[in-house]
Design an enzyme around this catalytic site. Structure first.
Site, PDB file in Angstrom:
ATOM      1  N   MET A   3      59.510  21.220  14.804  1.00  0.00           N
ATOM      2  CA  MET A   3      59.321  22.656  14.613  1.00  0.00           C
ATOM      3  C   MET A   3      60.116  23.153  13.401  1.00  0.00           C
ATOM      4  SD  MET A   3      57.566  25.136  15.659  1.00  0.00           S
ATOM      5  CE  MET A   3      57.080  25.406  17.374  1.00  0.00           C
ATOM      6  N   LYS A  47      92.894  25.135  41.221  1.00  0.00           N
ATOM      7  CA  LYS A  47      93.070  23.968  42.094  1.00  0.00           C
ATOM      8  C   LYS A  47      93.915  24.302  43.326  1.00  0.00           C
ATOM      9  CE  LYS A  47      93.993  19.043  41.950  1.00  0.00           C
ATOM     10  NZ  LYS A  47      94.415  17.893  41.138  1.00  0.00           N
ATOM     11  N   GLU A  97      77.910  17.562  32.202  1.00  0.00           N
ATOM     12  CA  GLU A  97      77.899  18.841  32.930  1.00  0.00           C
ATOM     13  C   GLU A  97      76.734  19.730  32.514  1.00  0.00           C
ATOM     14  OE1 GLU A  97      80.556  17.534  31.510  1.00  0.00           O
ATOM     15  OE2 GLU A  97      82.173  17.435  32.989  1.00  0.00           O
ATOM     16  N   PHE A 109      96.863  21.493  30.395  1.00  0.00           N
ATOM     17  CA  PHE A 109      95.849  20.462  30.184  1.00  0.00           C
ATOM     18  C   PHE A 109      94.532  20.871  30.862  1.00  0.00           C
ATOM     19  CE2 PHE A 109      93.807  16.488  31.716  1.00  0.00           C
ATOM     20  CZ  PHE A 109      93.428  16.003  30.462  1.00  0.00           C
ATOM     21  N   GLN A 110      93.464  20.794  30.122  1.00  0.00           N
ATOM     22  CA  GLN A 110      92.120  21.157  30.587  1.00  0.00           C
ATOM     23  C   GLN A 110      92.037  22.601  31.091  1.00  0.00           C
ATOM     24  OE1 GLN A 110      90.562  17.919  33.105  1.00  0.00           O
ATOM     25  NE2 GLN A 110      89.799  16.971  31.234  1.00  0.00           N
TER      26      GLN A 110
END
Lengths: 158, 564
Positions: free
Chosen positions: B474, B162, B50, B112-113
């Protein structure tokens, strides 16, 4: 050179919508600005709310605060007050064993009154300038207050 | 018309003329993906992470000036995308990020999630929404695109539960947006502009300080016109590279921490800074109290909060830099005498002669700066250049011959390793005609290497040039200079075989150690038009110079450093 820090009162007019308060509060916390008090309520007969914030900062910091507040999408107006009427409220719970007459006289002096009397305790309310509320809370100590609650400031430009 | 929330998302994207969406599906966004499956109006590119979806959308937005679109799911999908949103926020990139959320009935139950997505994205987006009713979706999506691209551009996040994507409601997508509380100032104040022009006309050593806002505002052409007409020399910030052509005689170079000696000295000696779409970032100014100490400041910026934030502006002008230049040019034509600055030009020419940007060749060992220059010689204007973050990024900003705005895509404000490759895919998708090069480091490339699969699948032939020094270069440089060479966790001696790795994904790999090999590899990769990695073995201990140590004054530059 240390810039001078001063107490400031900022009013923010916002759309009355979900999560707008957390946007404002988050802006302060995310940038390390301190909030001394914050009061929010809907503006009657409008779709806006008015948030009154008391904070402290230098001219430069307060300018940045007001600009950043104004950048938030739901913010309509930001006022940084100079000459204003500012009022704060305090409620104090005092044992009934204390002298009712003295307490009544004291609260009267600070635009207050006794709002509740129970069997063991009474509750007094004052509404005054924040500095005077400080003085009242100092003076009321001699009556052994059990609980004190103060609101944040509300303010209007003169 | 009555349609589902998921269909509304598709209809809105079509109405906004979106041609590509970068994304990754998951449970909470499945209704929308089901509609994506059915439509043929835009392309959906499945990234493999993502974060990469959002960076790819950023690259696309940077290359085109249009709003980039990314789509992700709830919970981990969303949190993976946050880095991209934060990156876009810091660099003012217009994005709309749509995420799925658990159903309304489960919000707040630690489902969940589930994660408080709008709570997380609030400080790293320009604005965000949790949509609780499908009837709000058309308005919210319209506002999201509008807010993303207007004013100071930025990412807008729309979180959709959803069940809201399944809900049926009326879709009425208006043409106009009316936001009572959001009205960016786009035209500059005429009186301030007049005063600014008078200040320029009476200055002896004015300096144009060009920032990334110019690119965002599509104002580079006007800057070119203004500088040519007035003959005022210019320095560019990292984000503004490509505003002026690299060979423009008025362009001094990049300024700041790794800017050129001449640019930083010019900034220290100028008596009038003309800041255009630049925000006086700490990587540019160095020690604030010493920055342009003898100068008055004109500051043009679309964001009122940026004006006088760090450096007091004597002439603050809030507005779109393109509009402001349009207002300034006719006045400048009348009042500014370009001949006035001749001795200032001489001073700058001397700075340039004294310490030009350069590097020393060492026999056959490949120097990273040479590689950057060489890509420029071989491809020049024909390439779009992205980078990751680190030494390679600074060498590219210093040495690539940029000829046009939007040729240069890099993560400035947030400094996000892993940005370069997915961004380069977005750039390629936006401009299939030109070669898309991602100049990267052996540390950075591993942060989103999985996107090799996306690039191969969707035929986005990005050429990744790894300046491989087997170090987090760096950080190593800072450890060398400021931590007595204690190279704590920066030695990357153990690295994958990048050639085999890219081949495993279906691309083409080259490992090169000489100039001839590099030329041949680049030529081959361009001709074959394939996803490629060119793993260039460069000098391990090269430093990015010159350098202003963090918090130092611009005129106190470290010009050279010899490893002992």
């Amino acid at each position: 050179m240390m810039e001078q820090t001063e107490r400031r009162v900022i009013s923010v007019i916002v759309m009355n919508e979900a999560s707008v308060l957390s946007r404002i509060a988050g802006l302060f916390s995310g940038r390390g600005y301190n909030i001394e008090s914050l009061t929010v309520a809907p503006i009657p007969e409008s779709k806006y709310s008015r948030i009154t914030i008391v904070t402290a900062g230098s001219v430069r910091v307060v300018e940045q605060i007001t600009k950043q507040l104004h950048k938030l999408i739901p913010v309509l107006k930001v006022y940084e007050h100079a000459d204003l009427v500012e009022t704060e409220m305090a409620l104090v719970k005092i044992p009934m064993s204390e002298s009712l007459g003295d307490i009544e006289a004291l609260t009267h002096a600070y635009n207050g009154r006794i709002v509740n009397v129970g069997s063991d305790t009474m509750i007094v309310m004052v509404a005054d300038e924040p500095m005077r509320v400080n003085h009242f809370l100092e003076a009321i100590k001699r009556f052994h207050p059990k609980e004190i609650v103060r609101s944040g400031s509300v303010a209007l430009e003169r | 018309m009555q349609i589902s929330g998921a269909q509304m998302v598709i209809e809105a994207l079509i109405a906004e003329e979106v041609e590509v969406v970068f994304g990754y599906p998951g449970g909470a966004i499945m209704n929308v993906y089901d509609e994506i499956y059915k439509q043929r109006s835009f392309q959906h590119i499945l990234t493999r992470h993502e974060q990469a979806a959002v960076h790819a959308a950023e690259g696309y937005a940077k290359a085109t000036g249009k709003v980039g679109v990314a789509m992700i799911t709830s919970g981990p999908g969303f949190t993976n995308g946050v880095t991209g949103m934060a990156d876009a926020y810091m660099d003012s990139i217009p994005l709309v990020v749509i995420s799925g959320q658990v159903p309304m009935s489960l919000i707040g139950t630690d489902a969940f999630q589930e994660i408080d997505a709008v709570g997380i994205s609030r400080p790293c987006t320009k604005h965000n929404y949790l949509v609780t009713d499908a009837a709000d979706l058309p308005r919210v999506l319209k506002e999201a695109f509008y807010i993303a691209r207007t004013g100071r551009p930025g990412p807008v996040h729309v979180d959709i539960p959803k069940d809201v994507t399944a809900q049926i409601a009326t879709f009425d997508y208006s043409k106009e947006v009316e936001l009572e509380t959001y009205k960016p100032t786009t035209k500059g104040n005429a009186r301030q502009i007049k005063k600014a022009i008078e200040a320029i006309a009476s200055a002896k050593r004015p300096l144009l300080y060009l920032g990334g806002g110019i690119i965002n505002a599509n104002a580079a052409e006007l800057v070119r016109e203004f500088s040519k007409m007035t003959q005022i020399p210019a320095v560019e910030t990292f984000m503004a590279r490509g505003t002026l052509r690299y060979d423009d005689p008025l362009l001094i170079s990049m300024l700041g921490m790794h800017g050129s000696y001449a640019a930083n000295m010019a900034m220290s000696e100028t008596d009038l800074v003309i800041g255009l779409g630049a925000r006086f970032d700490d990587r540019v100014t160095g020690k604030l109290s010493e920055f342009a100490k003898n100068a008055q400041i004109i500051h043009v910026d679309i964001d009122p909060a940026s004006v006088s934030k760090l450096v007091h502006a004597h002439f603050p002008i809030v507005g779109d830099v393109k509009n402001v230049l349009e207002q300034m040019i006719p006045l400048a034509k009348e009042q500014i005498d370009p001949a006035r600055y001749a001795s200032w030009h001489n001073t700058i020419a001397n700075f340039n002669k004294l310490h030009p940007l350069s590097y020393t060749e060492e026999g056959d060992r490949l120097k990273p700066q040479w590689v950057v220059e060489r890509i420029g010689q071989l491809l020049g204007d024909d390439a779009n250049i992205s980078t990751d973050v680190g030494q390679h990024q600074m060498w590219t900003a210093q040495f690539y011959p940029f000829t046009r705005p939007r040729q240069w895509v890099s993560s400035g404000g947030l400094g996000t390793m892993g940005f370069g490759f997915p961004a380069a895919m977005g750039v390629k998708r936006a401009d299939m005609e030109r070669v898309s090069i991602n100049i990267t480091g052996d540390g950075s490339i591993l942060m989103n290497i999985q996107e090799l699969m996306t690039a191969v699948e969707y035929e986005l032939p990005v050429i990744n040039v790894i300046l491989n020094n087997n170090f987090l270069g760096m950080v190593r440089q800072w450890q060398t200079l400021f931590y007595d060479k204690r190279h704590s966790s920066t030695d990357l001696s153990i690295q994958p075989d990048f050639v085999k790795l890219v081949e495993a994904f279906g691309g083409v790999g080259y490992r090169v150690t000489t100039k001839e090999e590099f030329d041949a590899a680049l030529k081959d990769a361009v001709e074959k038009n394939v996803v490629a990695i060119i793993d260039v073995v460069v000098n391990r201990f090269e430093n990015v110079l010159p350098m202003v140590p963090a918090g130092g004054s611009l005129f106190n530059m470290m010009l050279e450093y010899k490893e002992k």
